[in-house]
Design a protein around this motif. Sequence first.
Motif, PDB file in Angstrom:
ATOM      1  N   LEU A  24       0.846  -1.190   0.000  1.00 33.21           N
ATOM      2  CA  LEU A  24       0.000   0.000   0.000  1.00 33.21           C
ATOM      3  C   LEU A  24       0.878   1.235   0.000  1.00 33.21           C
ATOM      4  N   LYS A  25       0.604   2.151  -0.947  1.00 40.69           N
ATOM      5  CA  LYS A  25       1.327   3.412  -1.005  1.00 40.69           C
ATOM      6  C   LYS A  25       0.335   4.563  -0.958  1.00 40.69           C
ATOM      7  N   VAL A  62       4.083   2.340   2.281  1.00 33.74           N
ATOM      8  CA  VAL A  62       4.897   3.483   1.884  1.00 33.74           C
ATOM      9  C   VAL A  62       4.020   4.727   1.921  1.00 33.74           C
ATOM     10  N   ILE A  63       4.499   5.773   2.581  1.00 35.13           N
ATOM     11  CA  ILE A  63       3.798   7.060   2.599  1.00 35.13           C
ATOM     12  C   ILE A  63       4.726   8.105   1.997  1.00 35.13           C
ATOM     13  N   ASP A  64       4.281   8.719   0.910  1.00 37.01           N
ATOM     14  CA  ASP A  64       5.082   9.703   0.184  1.00 37.01           C
ATOM     15  C   ASP A  64       4.460  11.080   0.380  1.00 37.01           C
ATOM     16  N   PHE A 113       7.642  -4.010   6.556  1.00 37.86           N
ATOM     17  CA  PHE A 113       8.417  -2.840   6.161  1.00 37.86           C
ATOM     18  C   PHE A 113       7.494  -1.641   6.015  1.00 37.86           C
ATOM     19  N   PHE A 114       7.829  -0.531   6.643  1.00 38.19           N
ATOM     20  CA  PHE A 114       7.135   0.713   6.326  1.00 38.19           C
ATOM     21  C   PHE A 114       8.162   1.805   6.084  1.00 38.19           C
ATOM     22  N   LYS A 115       7.804   2.706   5.189  1.00 35.10           N
ATOM     23  CA  LYS A 115       8.742   3.717   4.723  1.00 35.10           C
ATOM     24  C   LYS A 115       7.998   5.027   4.522  1.00 35.10           C
TER      25      LYS A 115
END
Length: 420
Positions: free
Chosen positions: A300-301, A328-330, A367-369
Amino acid sequence: MAAAGGGDRLTDLPEEILLYILSMLPNSRQVVRTSHHSISTQKIIVNLTKKNILDYAASVNRELHYWRSCEKIKSFRVFPYSYQDFIAHDVDLWVHFALNIGKVEEFTLKFCYFDSLDFAYKFPEFAYTNTVLRNLVLGFCRLRPSGNVKWSNLVSLSIGDAGMTEGIVVGIRRLEISSVKLRKLIVTIYETESADDDDQDYCVEIHAPHIRHLELSGLCYDKMHFQLRNVASLVTAVLSLNVYFFDLEENLEKECRYLQELLHHVANVKNLELGPWCIECLSILEFKGWPVPPSSWKFLKLNAALEQYDYPGICSFLSSSSGLETLVIDWCHPKPRKLLSMYTNEDERRRRFETHSFNCSLPHLKFFKFINFYGKPSEKKFVHPLIKCLCKNATALKKSVIACNFRRRDVFWNYVGRSS
């Protein structure tokens, strides 16, 4: 610039570097020969005069004359700045060259600008039948085939910057793709016009049972939108739409229901990417008590510069994603927020944020980014609770990363990179 072995070192460079070098040159008309298997033409700088456009068309025509002698051309990419009727014959020639003479596998024709759909380039009828083409990218083109479309070998189709008028996107109300080979579909709406009939909704139906990658982006106004009807094979979905209603207070619930419908059709994909509009609507749905249906997302992004009151909506959304492995959070898409403030008042939003608890389990999250993060810690009070929740509930977590953008005197905490 010759290489030691007699070759051309300039044309051996990657196309992105070539275009950057050309953008520094004073000449605004450039043709790039990227290899003996590819042609790419680009208008770097443009003055919107008839002479400029005709000069560019002539330069492409000269280049095609050179490439006629090549035995095999794999790809042809052309990026005119503007379409005008007086170059219709030239553009038809480029399409004919790509599909009938060069028999390319990859063809891109993207106009950077035009006034309205009525003045867009009409993709020629002969181009709707092709047995060689694998990747087709079109921008600011009208697609109005008189018969069936037969792209028997097509794997990827991108219809970009398409106008939508009275429910017709580039001439199509119903996009039905039955080809087993076509696996990737990208549709971008650049602008819509509200229909004259206020009692009727207009939509573009997408029936694509074999599509595995779908991207919907752009701006949809009022009563015009997409509807997914049959996308059972989807693996990856990217929803970057912005939906705008002229009477926001009256149509807010309809706007949220539109997102609910889209999410329902992508609940079983493995990879999901959401844009700012989707994320903002999630918070409204959470305030309304909308139960998030279970999903199968593994990746999920979220593409948005998150705000404090996005936190409850995101947490609620994650609660349905127990199988999630990567988040992933952008923060690269800052935009003004209006929807949530129109649906609730400041006190209610603050109370909801302060009392919200996140007790769901994320047993598979590894994993989170967070990337492109910027701002002062005092302005991002919700980030600490979000990170704490993820670390607490992700029992299988192996790595987490926060990549910060430093601006002026912004001071960041020590979450620059963390792994276990």
